[in-house]
Design a protein around this motif. Sequence first.
Motif, PDB file in Angstrom:
ATOM      1  N   LYS A  70       0.824  -1.206   0.000  1.00 48.39           N
ATOM      2  CA  LYS A  70       0.000   0.000   0.000  1.00 48.39           C
ATOM      3  C   LYS A  70       0.860   1.259   0.000  1.00 48.39           C
ATOM      4  CE  LYS A  70      -4.019  -1.997   0.059  1.00 48.39           C
ATOM      5  NZ  LYS A  70      -4.920  -1.911  -1.115  1.00 48.39           N
ATOM      6  N   THR A  71       1.929   1.252   0.800  1.00 49.08           N
ATOM      7  CA  THR A  71       2.811   2.418   0.857  1.00 49.08           C
ATOM      8  C   THR A  71       3.490   2.656  -0.480  1.00 49.08           C
ATOM      9  OG1 THR A  71       3.232   1.960   3.204  1.00 49.08           O
ATOM     10  CG2 THR A  71       4.756   3.451   2.079  1.00 49.08           C
ATOM     11  N   THR A  72       3.957   1.573  -1.104  1.00 51.80           N
ATOM     12  CA  THR A  72       4.601   1.697  -2.416  1.00 51.80           C
ATOM     13  C   THR A  72       3.626   2.232  -3.452  1.00 51.80           C
ATOM     14  OG1 THR A  72       6.090  -0.136  -1.927  1.00 51.80           O
ATOM     15  CG2 THR A  72       5.783   0.433  -4.239  1.00 51.80           C
ATOM     16  N   GLY A  73       2.383   1.722  -3.430  1.00 58.22           N
ATOM     17  CA  GLY A  73       1.377   2.199  -4.382  1.00 58.22           C
ATOM     18  C   GLY A  73       1.093   3.684  -4.216  1.00 58.22           C
ATOM     19  N   LEU A  74       0.987   4.146  -2.956  1.00 55.92           N
ATOM     20  CA  LEU A  74       0.742   5.560  -2.700  1.00 55.92           C
ATOM     21  C   LEU A  74       1.919   6.406  -3.154  1.00 55.92           C
ATOM     22  CD1 LEU A  74      -0.924   7.842  -1.430  1.00 55.92           C
ATOM     23  CD2 LEU A  74       0.151   7.294   0.769  1.00 55.92           C
ATOM     24  N   LEU A  75       3.132   5.950  -2.821  1.00 58.41           N
ATOM     25  CA  LEU A  75       4.327   6.712  -3.173  1.00 58.41           C
ATOM     26  C   LEU A  75       4.477   6.842  -4.683  1.00 58.41           C
ATOM     27  CD1 LEU A  75       6.976   8.079  -2.288  1.00 58.41           C
ATOM     28  CD2 LEU A  75       8.053   5.824  -2.340  1.00 58.41           C
ATOM     29  N   THR A  76       4.346   5.735  -5.405  1.00 53.71           N
ATOM     30  CA  THR A  76       4.520   5.780  -6.862  1.00 53.71           C
ATOM     31  C   THR A  76       3.413   6.595  -7.534  1.00 53.71           C
ATOM     32  OG1 THR A  76       3.399   3.629  -7.010  1.00 53.71           O
ATOM     33  CG2 THR A  76       5.809   3.630  -7.014  1.00 53.71           C
ATOM     34  N   THR A  77       2.205   6.553  -6.960  1.00 54.46           N
ATOM     35  CA  THR A  77       1.115   7.367  -7.514  1.00 54.46           C
ATOM     36  C   THR A  77       1.421   8.857  -7.364  1.00 54.46           C
ATOM     37  OG1 THR A  77      -0.529   5.659  -7.026  1.00 54.46           O
ATOM     38  CG2 THR A  77      -1.348   7.894  -7.371  1.00 54.46           C
ATOM     39  N   LEU A  78       1.924   9.239  -6.202  1.00 55.88           N
ATOM     40  CA  LEU A  78       2.277  10.644  -5.975  1.00 55.88           C
ATOM     41  C   LEU A  78       3.404  11.082  -6.915  1.00 55.88           C
ATOM     42  CD1 LEU A  78       2.162  10.814  -2.066  1.00 55.88           C
ATOM     43  CD2 LEU A  78       0.522  11.796  -3.680  1.00 55.88           C
ATOM     44  N   ILE A  79       4.414  10.227  -7.094  1.00 52.07           N
ATOM     45  CA  ILE A  79       5.527  10.565  -7.979  1.00 52.07           C
ATOM     46  C   ILE A  79       5.049  10.662  -9.424  1.00 52.07           C
ATOM     47  CG2 ILE A  79       7.752   9.782  -8.883  1.00 52.07           C
ATOM     48  CD1 ILE A  79       8.282   8.524  -6.153  1.00 52.07           C
ATOM     49  N   MET A  80       4.147   9.756  -9.828  1.00 54.31           N
ATOM     50  CA  MET A  80       3.593   9.803 -11.188  1.00 54.31           C
ATOM     51  C   MET A  80       2.834  11.113 -11.419  1.00 54.31           C
ATOM     52  SD  MET A  80       0.727   7.315 -12.888  1.00 54.31           S
ATOM     53  CE  MET A  80      -0.501   8.039 -11.781  1.00 54.31           C
ATOM     54  N   MET A  81       2.011  11.521 -10.439  1.00 52.04           N
ATOM     55  CA  MET A  81       1.274  12.785 -10.550  1.00 52.04           C
ATOM     56  C   MET A  81       2.235  13.964 -10.596  1.00 52.04           C
ATOM     57  SD  MET A  81      -1.779  11.897  -7.859  1.00 52.04           S
ATOM     58  CE  MET A  81      -2.466  13.559  -7.914  1.00 52.04           C
ATOM     59  N   PHE A  82       3.292  13.889  -9.805  1.00 50.64           N
ATOM     60  CA  PHE A  82       4.317  14.938  -9.806  1.00 50.64           C
ATOM     61  C   PHE A  82       4.966  15.053 -11.186  1.00 50.64           C
ATOM     62  CE2 PHE A  82       8.934  15.635  -9.518  1.00 50.64           C
ATOM     63  CZ  PHE A  82       8.970  16.928  -9.033  1.00 50.64           C
ATOM     64  N   ASP A  83       5.292  13.925 -11.806  1.00 56.34           N
ATOM     65  CA  ASP A  83       5.930  13.946 -13.125  1.00 56.34           C
ATOM     66  C   ASP A  83       5.003  14.532 -14.186  1.00 56.34           C
ATOM     67  OD1 ASP A  83       8.449  12.972 -12.473  1.00 56.34           O
ATOM     68  OD2 ASP A  83       7.829  10.883 -12.606  1.00 56.34           O
ATOM     69  N   VAL A  84       3.722  14.185 -14.110  1.00 59.78           N
ATOM     70  CA  VAL A  84       2.766  14.759 -15.067  1.00 59.78           C
ATOM     71  C   VAL A  84       2.703  16.270 -14.902  1.00 59.78           C
ATOM     72  CG1 VAL A  84       0.326  14.874 -15.711  1.00 59.78           C
ATOM     73  CG2 VAL A  84       1.392  12.653 -15.250  1.00 59.78           C
ATOM     74  N   TRP A  85       2.641  16.718 -13.650  1.00 55.07           N
ATOM     75  CA  TRP A  85       2.606  18.169 -13.378  1.00 55.07           C
ATOM     76  C   TRP A  85       3.865  18.857 -13.883  1.00 55.07           C
ATOM     77  CZ3 TRP A  85       5.680  20.682  -9.425  1.00 55.07           C
ATOM     78  CH2 TRP A  85       5.417  22.054  -9.316  1.00 55.07           C
ATOM     79  N   ARG A  86       5.038  18.251 -13.631  1.00 52.41           N
ATOM     80  CA  ARG A  86       6.289  18.861 -14.081  1.00 52.41           C
ATOM     81  C   ARG A  86       6.391  18.843 -15.605  1.00 52.41           C
ATOM     82  NH1 ARG A  86       8.097  22.719 -12.061  1.00 52.41           N
ATOM     83  NH2 ARG A  86       9.806  22.477 -13.526  1.00 52.41           N
TER      84      ARG A  86
END
Length: 262
Positions: free
Chosen positions: A222-238
Amino acid sequence: MASEPEKLLGAVTSHYAAARGFLSRLSAFVAKVTFKIPKGGSPGETIDELGKRWALDEEERLTLHILVRSKPGLAFFDEKIQSINRAAFHRSAFVLNAATQLLFVDIGAQLYISAPQLKVALVATNVLLVAVAHFEIKSLLKALIAGPNALPPKRRFWGFFSNPEYNKAVKKHSRHYARSAWKEKSLYRPAYFLDAATIFLGAQFILAPERIIFPFGFIIGKTTGLLTTLIMMFDVWRGVRAGEDARIAREREVAVYRDLDV
């Protein structure tokens, strides 16, 4: 002997002090790694913040203090500081993406094939972009200390003839904006979207959670899924922001060309 409430209060205070010290050290480490230069209340304070992250001798400090006394010099100073911070942000973001690709992304495992070369290529691409952003920071710092180059006169011989050196200087001044626009649009933007796509398709901890004893596997998954989702959203924003930064750099390049003597 101390009473139980006093012991509890002492323990809480001790843990709070330890946590606060850890957060302070973490904040200082992040500030050092990202190289972000906080904008002070005055140009002098910003120069002091720059000096904390880059070794400036007295002559360089004096040069910068003289630079910010004039309105054009202050505009040049602010623009370079913004560019340095943007490049530092890219460097930190691609360090994060390199670590994410190494630890949390395995497209081959998701497709049930062995593709270690793909992982190596994705990590190496992010490391290469870290190096590009790092050298861009160094280049911008040198340009900041060097100061804006004064343009030669437009015309020679009492205004009767045009000065070809003037247009050459204007075109040279525009090259930085052209390079910046190209990097943002052709390097950083596609890389962010590529990282986001590969994280979305292949997010998986380097050790499969189902192989870890319950409930630790469940928690890590669950922690890995949350972390990777946040990083993916960050990359889209950047990636979106990189496109906007490329547009601004291109507009500045066009603005420079308006000064040509035609």
